[in-house]
Motif scaffolding. Sequence first.
Motif, mmCIF file in Angstrom:
data_model
loop_
_atom_site.group_PDB
_atom_site.id
_atom_site.type_symbol
_atom_site.label_atom_id
_atom_site.label_comp_id
_atom_site.label_asym_id
_atom_site.label_seq_id
_atom_site.Cartn_x
_atom_site.Cartn_y
_atom_site.Cartn_z
ATOM 1 N N ARG A 26 16.435 -23.522 -26.191
ATOM 2 C CA ARG A 26 17.193 -24.727 -26.561
ATOM 3 C C ARG A 26 16.851 -25.903 -25.645
ATOM 4 O O ARG A 26 16.760 -27.047 -26.096
ATOM 5 N N ASP A 27 16.650 -25.626 -24.347
ATOM 6 C CA ASP A 27 16.327 -26.705 -23.416
ATOM 7 C C ASP A 27 14.993 -27.349 -23.773
ATOM 8 O O ASP A 27 14.843 -28.574 -23.693
ATOM 9 N N ALA A 28 14.025 -26.532 -24.182
ATOM 10 C CA ALA A 28 12.709 -27.063 -24.547
ATOM 11 C C ALA A 28 12.817 -27.955 -25.785
ATOM 12 O O ALA A 28 12.180 -29.008 -25.865
ATOM 13 N N VAL A 29 13.622 -27.533 -26.757
ATOM 14 C CA VAL A 29 13.816 -28.347 -27.962
ATOM 15 C C VAL A 29 14.492 -29.665 -27.602
ATOM 16 O O VAL A 29 14.128 -30.736 -28.111
ATOM 17 N N SER A 30 15.485 -29.622 -26.705
ATOM 18 C CA SER A 30 16.184 -30.843 -26.288
ATOM 19 C C SER A 30 15.233 -31.807 -25.589
ATOM 20 O O SER A 30 15.274 -33.022 -25.826
ATOM 21 N N ARG A 31 14.344 -31.270 -24.737
ATOM 22 C CA ARG A 31 13.382 -32.139 -24.044
ATOM 23 C C ARG A 31 12.410 -32.766 -25.032
ATOM 24 O O ARG A 31 12.072 -33.948 -24.931
ATOM 25 N N ALA A 32 11.965 -31.969 -26.020
ATOM 26 C CA ALA A 32 11.046 -32.504 -27.028
ATOM 27 C C ALA A 32 11.720 -33.598 -27.843
ATOM 28 O O ALA A 32 11.113 -34.632 -28.143
ATOM 29 N N LEU A 33 12.992 -33.380 -28.192
ATOM 30 C CA LEU A 33 13.734 -34.388 -28.950
ATOM 31 C C LEU A 33 13.847 -35.682 -28.160
ATOM 32 O O LEU A 33 13.679 -36.781 -28.708
ATOM 33 N N ALA A 34 14.114 -35.572 -26.867
ATOM 34 C CA ALA A 34 14.237 -36.769 -26.032
ATOM 35 C C ALA A 34 12.925 -37.546 -25.982
ATOM 36 O O ALA A 34 12.912 -38.785 -26.084
ATOM 37 N N LYS A 35 11.804 -36.850 -25.851
ATOM 38 C CA LYS A 35 10.500 -37.512 -25.783
ATOM 39 C C LYS A 35 10.142 -38.198 -27.092
ATOM 40 O O LYS A 35 9.690 -39.345 -27.113
ATOM 41 N N VAL A 36 10.354 -37.488 -28.217
ATOM 42 C CA VAL A 36 10.013 -38.085 -29.511
ATOM 43 C C VAL A 36 10.930 -39.256 -29.822
ATOM 44 O O VAL A 36 10.494 -40.292 -30.327
#
Length: 328
Positions: free
Chosen positions: A111-121
Amino acid sequence: MSAAGTTDRMTRLLALVPYLSARPDGVALAEAARDFGVTERQVRSDLELLWMCGLPGYGPGDLIDVSFEGDRVRVTFSAGMVRPLRLTTDEAVALVVALRTLLELPGLAERDAVSRALAKVSASTGDAAERVTPIAVSVDTREETLAVVRAALEQEHALHLHYYVPTRDERTERTVDPMQLLLVDGRWYLEAWCRRAEGVRLFRLDRVDDVVVLDEPAAPPPQATSRNSDDGVYQPEEDAPAVRLRLARAARWVADYYPVEDVGPVDEPPGGLAVTVRTADLAWARRLVATLGGNAVVDEPAELGAQVAAEAREALRRYGIEPAPAGR
C-alpha cells in the motif's frame, strides 16, 4: 500473439532500454521480470529481440547491445533509446484514477508503494489531477478472492474453495493448504497442497467461484515443494504420459509456449515441427489440438487422435457438413 499481447510487448520493449540504462551496473533478471510483471523467460525473449533493433544501418555500432553476466543483464549500447516513455495528460489522469481505486481495495499489498506512486503521478499532472471527479467503484470478484487468499497466507490457515476446471467443464469443491501466490503473465495463481488430489496444485484465481478461510491451520505435508515459475506455469511431471504431435508452420508457437521434448522438423506438413508434450490430463491435450484448427496432427497416443477426429467430424455435422470418411 494476440493484438493485446503485441501491444503489451511493444510497450515493454520501449521501456526496457531506458529501464536498464538507468542501472549501469546491471540488474538481476528476476528483479526486471518482477518489475515488469512477466517471467524471466519473457524478459530474455524481449532482450533477444531488442538485440536486433537499433538505428538504420544495422552495423555493430547501430544495434542495441546487451551484456549478460550470470543472472544479471545490462545495456552496453542503447542506440539512442535512453528517454523513458512520457505519459500524456489523459494517460496520467487515468493512472491517478486507477491508483486511487487500487488504494480502496481490501487486502492490498504494498500500500505504501501505491501511495508513493500516486503522489508522484499526481504531482506530474498538476491541476488536472485535482479535477478528477470521485467515482464509485465496485470491487471485482477476483480482487475479493485475492484479498481472501492473501489473508489465509498471512494467517497460515487452510482454505475451502469452489474451483472451475475448464478441461472437464465442472466445478469442484476443495480444501487446500496455501503455500504461495504467483503472478505469471498478468494472472494470479494460488499454489497450494490440494487435500482432494493429494498433491501440489496451481489454482487460477479467476476460476475460483467462492473461497473461505477456515479456522484450522494450513499444514502442507513435507513432500509439498514449491515450483519455480520462471519456466512458466505449465510444468508436467517427468513420468506423465507423452503426447506426440506434428505441428504445421502456423502452430510452431506451441513449442515456445509449452515445455516440449524431442523437437524436430518434419516433411509433412511442409515447414512443420514434431514435438512431444507430457501431460497427465489428456482432456487438456484434446482441447489444445482442437483449438489449433487443423494445424496439429496427433501421432501418439492413437486413442487421443481418434477422439480428436471423432469430435471434429461431429462438429462438422452440427454445421450441416458431411465429413470425409475416416482415413481420407
